[in-house]
Motif scaffolding. Structure first.
Motif, PDB file in Angstrom:
ATOM      1  N   ASP A   1       0.832  -1.198   0.000  1.00  0.00           N
ATOM      2  CA  ASP A   1       0.000   0.000   0.000  1.00  0.00           C
ATOM      3  C   ASP A   1       0.872   1.254   0.000  1.00  0.00           C
ATOM      4  OD1 ASP A   1      -2.542   1.511   0.357  1.00  0.00           O
ATOM      5  OD2 ASP A   1      -1.670   1.970   2.318  1.00  0.00           O
ATOM      6  N   LEU A   2       1.930   1.229   0.807  1.00  0.00           N
ATOM      7  CA  LEU A   2       2.869   2.350   0.825  1.00  0.00           C
ATOM      8  C   LEU A   2       3.522   2.533  -0.543  1.00  0.00           C
ATOM      9  CD1 LEU A   2       4.601   4.529   2.171  1.00  0.00           C
ATOM     10  CD2 LEU A   2       6.096   2.705   3.043  1.00  0.00           C
ATOM     11  N   ARG A   3       3.935   1.424  -1.160  1.00  0.00           N
ATOM     12  CA  ARG A   3       4.601   1.513  -2.463  1.00  0.00           C
ATOM     13  C   ARG A   3       3.659   2.065  -3.538  1.00  0.00           C
ATOM     14  NH1 ARG A   3       8.743   1.670   0.051  1.00  0.00           N
ATOM     15  NH2 ARG A   3      10.159  -0.109   0.311  1.00  0.00           N
ATOM     16  N   VAL A   4       2.395   1.699  -3.502  1.00  0.00           N
ATOM     17  CA  VAL A   4       1.433   2.247  -4.466  1.00  0.00           C
ATOM     18  C   VAL A   4       1.332   3.753  -4.280  1.00  0.00           C
ATOM     19  CG1 VAL A   4      -0.968   2.295  -5.217  1.00  0.00           C
ATOM     20  CG2 VAL A   4       0.120   0.105  -4.709  1.00  0.00           C
ATOM     21  N   ARG A   5       1.260   4.193  -3.046  1.00  0.00           N
ATOM     22  CA  ARG A   5       1.183   5.638  -2.776  1.00  0.00           C
ATOM     23  C   ARG A   5       2.420   6.361  -3.296  1.00  0.00           C
ATOM     24  NH1 ARG A   5      -2.248   7.182   2.102  1.00  0.00           N
ATOM     25  NH2 ARG A   5      -3.602   5.398   2.477  1.00  0.00           N
TER      26      ARG A   5
ATOM     27  N   ASP B   1      -7.406  -8.369   3.313  1.00  0.00           N
ATOM     28  CA  ASP B   1      -6.616  -7.176   3.603  1.00  0.00           C
ATOM     29  C   ASP B   1      -6.018  -6.565   2.335  1.00  0.00           C
ATOM     30  OD1 ASP B   1      -7.078  -7.160   6.274  1.00  0.00           O
ATOM     31  OD2 ASP B   1      -5.035  -7.631   6.902  1.00  0.00           O
ATOM     32  N   ALA B   2      -5.817  -7.402   1.312  1.00  0.00           N
ATOM     33  CA  ALA B   2      -5.134  -6.937   0.103  1.00  0.00           C
ATOM     34  C   ALA B   2      -6.070  -6.266  -0.884  1.00  0.00           C
ATOM     35  CB  ALA B   2      -4.437  -8.110  -0.578  1.00  0.00           C
ATOM     36  N   ALA B   3      -7.373  -6.285  -0.631  1.00  0.00           N
ATOM     37  CA  ALA B   3      -8.331  -5.801  -1.626  1.00  0.00           C
ATOM     38  C   ALA B   3      -8.066  -4.359  -2.035  1.00  0.00           C
ATOM     39  CB  ALA B   3      -9.760  -5.945  -1.091  1.00  0.00           C
ATOM     40  N   ARG B   4      -7.913  -3.470  -1.074  1.00  0.00           N
ATOM     41  CA  ARG B   4      -7.749  -2.070  -1.453  1.00  0.00           C
ATOM     42  C   ARG B   4      -6.394  -1.795  -2.109  1.00  0.00           C
ATOM     43  NH1 ARG B   4      -6.193   2.885  -0.841  1.00  0.00           N
ATOM     44  NH2 ARG B   4      -7.701   4.550  -1.259  1.00  0.00           N
ATOM     45  N   PRO B   5      -5.254  -2.201  -1.510  1.00  0.00           N
ATOM     46  CA  PRO B   5      -3.990  -1.922  -2.208  1.00  0.00           C
ATOM     47  C   PRO B   5      -3.902  -2.584  -3.578  1.00  0.00           C
ATOM     48  CG  PRO B   5      -3.614  -3.269  -0.240  1.00  0.00           C
ATOM     49  CD  PRO B   5      -5.013  -2.775  -0.181  1.00  0.00           C
TER      50      PRO B   5
END
Length: 510
Positions: A249-253, A272-276
Motif C-alpha cells: 500500500d505504501l509503495r502504491v502511494r 486485507d489486500a483488496a484495497r492496495p
C-alpha cells in the motif's frame, strides 16, 4: 530444577530483549516448574504467554492453539475465580465466531473487577472494545481501548502479554478507522513507559506501520513494516503477508508500482489486500480489474470501517471509466455509512466522493463538499487524502475561478512532492499545465539524471513502451522520447536494451 517464578522472570527479560524464540522456550520451562509446584494459575498464565509469543510474534498459530488449550486445562485445575476469568479470555481467543467472543470478554471483566485483578480486567476490556470497533460501534469501542491505554500509562499493567495485547488491539482499531490523531496522542502519552522498548509483536508493528503510512510519515512506516516482515521471514506466511500487504500500500502511494506488484503476489485472496491491489490495478490503468475487485469486496455489509475506503476508491475508479451511475451509488453508500458511524475519515471521504460526483455530473455544490473534505482530512491528519482534495478542488474551480484553481493545484503538487508521491505529483503537475501555469519538474536525482529521467529509466527497465511511460507519468510520448534520448546520452548508452540492462545492474547492486 529452578523455581517457576525465577524461570518466568528470565523469560520476561528475554522477551523484553526481543529474543522471542528463547523467551518461549524459557516460559515452557517455567510452565513445567509451576506444574511441579502445583501452582496451576501460574502454569496457565505461562502457557498463555507461550501461546501469545508463538502466535502473535512468531506466527505459528497451530502451536499457539495448543498452548492456549494447555492454559485452559491449568486454569480449570486452579479452581479459583481469577483463573476462571483468565480462562474466559483464552476461550474467547480460541472462538472463531466473533460475536460469541463478546460475552466471554464481558464475563471476564466482571470477574476481574470483583476480585481486583487489573491485568485481567483491561485485557478483556480492550479486546471487547476492539470487537465493538469491528461491529461498527466505534465510539464505544474506542473508549474501551482508550481506557486500556490509560491503565498502561498509569503503570498498572504488569503482564507483558496484556501490555502488548492492548497496544496491538489499539493500533489495529486506529488503522481501520484511519485515526492518526488518536494514535499520535497515545504514543506521546505512553512515551515514558515505552522508553527503551519497541512495539514488540510483529503484527502490531504492521498495524502501526499502516498508521504511519496514513499520516504521511513514510520513512518511519517503511522501517516498521520491514521490521515486521523480518520477524516472519522463516515463519507463518499469513502473518508475514500482513506486513507485505501494508508495505505494498505504501509503495502504491509512492508510485513504486512494480515493487507493489511483487509484494502483493500470492495475496490476491487475502481480504486485507483488496484495497492496495485495486489501487495498484487502477494506477496501472487496469480499471476493469480494479472495479471488479472492489465490487466483490463491497458486496454485503462487511466490517463498516473496512468498507468505507473500498467505496471511496470505487467512486474514483467508476468516474475514471465514465460510469457516473455506479460512482453515484458508491458515493451514496459511503454517505450513508458516514452518517451512521461518526468517524472523521468516513465523513471527509464521503464529502470528497460526493464532490467528485458533483463535478462529473455538473450538479450540486461541488465546492462546498470539497471544502468539507479539505477540513475533514486536515483535522484527521491524512496528508495524502488532503492533497487529493486540493487537486479535485482545483478541477472544480477551473472554469469559474482559474486563479483559485491554480492555487489549489499548487497546494496539491507541493503536498505530493513533500510526500514523494511521484505518480500523484505528476497528475497535479498535469492539472497545473492544463490551467496554463508552470509546473516544477522536481529536484535533481539519480547522479547526472534528473528525477524525471530517473523515473523514465526505471520504467524502461520494467519493460514499458514510450506510450505506456507517458500514460504513467502524465506526459506526452514526445516528452518521453526527449527524456529517453537525454538519459541515453548522459549514461553513454546506445539503446533502450542497454538502458534496461543498466538499471537492472544498478538496482541489484552489481
Amino acid at each position: 530444577m529452578q523455581p517457576g517464578e525465577t524461570l518466568e522472570r528470565e523469560a520476561a527479560q528475554l522477551y523484553y530483549d526481543h529474543a522471542y524464540a528463547a523467551a518461549a522456550q524459557r516460559y515452557e520451562r517455567a510452565f513445567v516448574a509451576y506444574r511441579g509446584e502445583n501452582n496451576h494459575l501460574a502454569a496457565g498464565l505461562a502457557a498463555r504467554a507461550i501461546g501469545w509469543i508463538t502466535g502473535n510474534v512468531l506466527g505459528d498459530w497451530a502451536v499457539q492453539n495448543g498452548w492456549f488449550a494447555r492454559s485452559l486445562a491449568e486454569f480449570e485445575k486452579a479452581g479459583d475465580p481469577v483463573a476462571r476469568g483468565w480462562a474466559l479470555t483464552v476461550a474467547a481467543d480460541l472462538e472463531m465466531d466473533y460475536p460469541k467472543r463478546a460475552p466471554l470478554y464481558a464475563d471476564a471483566v466482571a470477574v476481574a473487577r470483583e476480585h481486583g485483578n487489573v491485568d485481567l480486567e483491561y485485557e478483556a476490556h480492550a479486546y471487547l472494545g476492539l470487537l465493538y470497533v469491528m461491529e461498527g460501534r466505534f465510539e464505544e469501542g474506542l473508549l474501551y481501548l482508550d481506557e486500556g491505554l490509560a491503565a498502561v500509562c498509569s503503570g498498572e499493567i504488569t503482564d507483558i502479554v496484556v501490555f502488548d495485547g492492548i497496544f496491538c488491539g489499539f493500533f489495529w482499531a486506529c488503522e481501520m478507522l484511519n485515526d492518526v490523531a488518536r494514535a499520535d496522542q497515545w504514543m506521546r502519552a505512553a512515551a515514558d513507559i515505552m522508553h527503551g522498548r519497541q512495539i514488540v509483536a510483529a503484527f502490531c508493528r504492521a498495524h502501526y506501520g499502516a498508521i504511519l503510512t496514513a499520516a504521511g510519515r513514510w520513512k518511519e512506516a517503511e522501517h516498521e513494516l520491514l521490521q515486521a516482515s523480518r520477524h516472519f521471514q522463516t515463519s507463518s506466511t499469513p502473518r508475514r503477508s500482513a506486513a507485505m500487504i501494508r508495505l505494498a500500500d505504501l509503495r502504491v502511494r509512492q508510485g513504486r508500482l512494480e515493487e507493489a506488484a511483487q509484494l502483493l503476489r500470492g495475496a490476491e485472496q487475502d481480504p486485507d489486500a483488496a484495497r492496495p491491489l485495486a489501487a495498484l490495478y487502477f494506477a496501472r490503468g487496469e480499471t476493469a480489474r480494479a472495479r471488479d475487485l472492489l465490487e466483490r469486496a463491497t458486496q454485503g455489509e462487511g466490517v463498516p470501517a473496512l468498507i468505507g475506503p473500498l467505496l471511496a476508491l470505487l467512486v474514483e475508479v467508476s468516474l475514471a471509466e465514465g460510469n457516473v451511475e455506479q460512482a453515484t451509488h458508491a458515493a451514496e453508500r459511503l454517505e450513508s455509512l458516514s452518517s451512521v458511524h461518526h468517524v472523521p475519515y468516513l465523513r471527509a471521504a464521503a464529502a470528497l466522493a460526493e464532490g467528485r460526483v458533483c463535478i462529473a455530473t455538473d450538479t450540486g455544490d461541488a465546492r462546498a463538499r470539497l471544502h468539507e473534505a479539505l477540513e475533514g482530512f486536515g483535522r484527521a491528519q491524512l496528508p495524502m487524502e488532503l492533497a487529493m482534495a486540493h487537486l479535485h478542488m482545483a478541477r472544480a474551480q477551473a472554469e469559474r475561478s482559474p486563479e483559485a484553481a491554480i492555487a489549489e493545484a499548487k497546494a496539491a503538487l507541493e503536498d505530493f512532492e513533500r510526500l514523494e508521491a511521484a505518480r500523484h505529483a505528476d497528475e497535479a503537475a498535469a492539472v497545473l499545465r492544463g490551467l496554463g501555469a508552470p509546473a516544477r519538474t522536481g529536484p535533481k536525482g539519480g547522479g547526472t539524471l534528473t528525477r524525471r529521467e530517473t523515473e523514465v529509466l526505471r520504467l524502461i527497465g520494467s519493460g514499458l513502451s514510450n506510450g505506456e511511460i507517458g500514460d504513467r507519468l502524465y506526459i506526452t510520448r514526445k516528452t518521453v522520447e526527449h527524456h529517453v534520448g537525454s538519459l541515453l546520452m548522459k549514461l553513454g548508452l546506445r539503446n533502450r536494451a542497454e538502458a534496461a540492462a543498466y538499471i537492472t545492474r544498478e538496482e541489484s547492486g552489481h
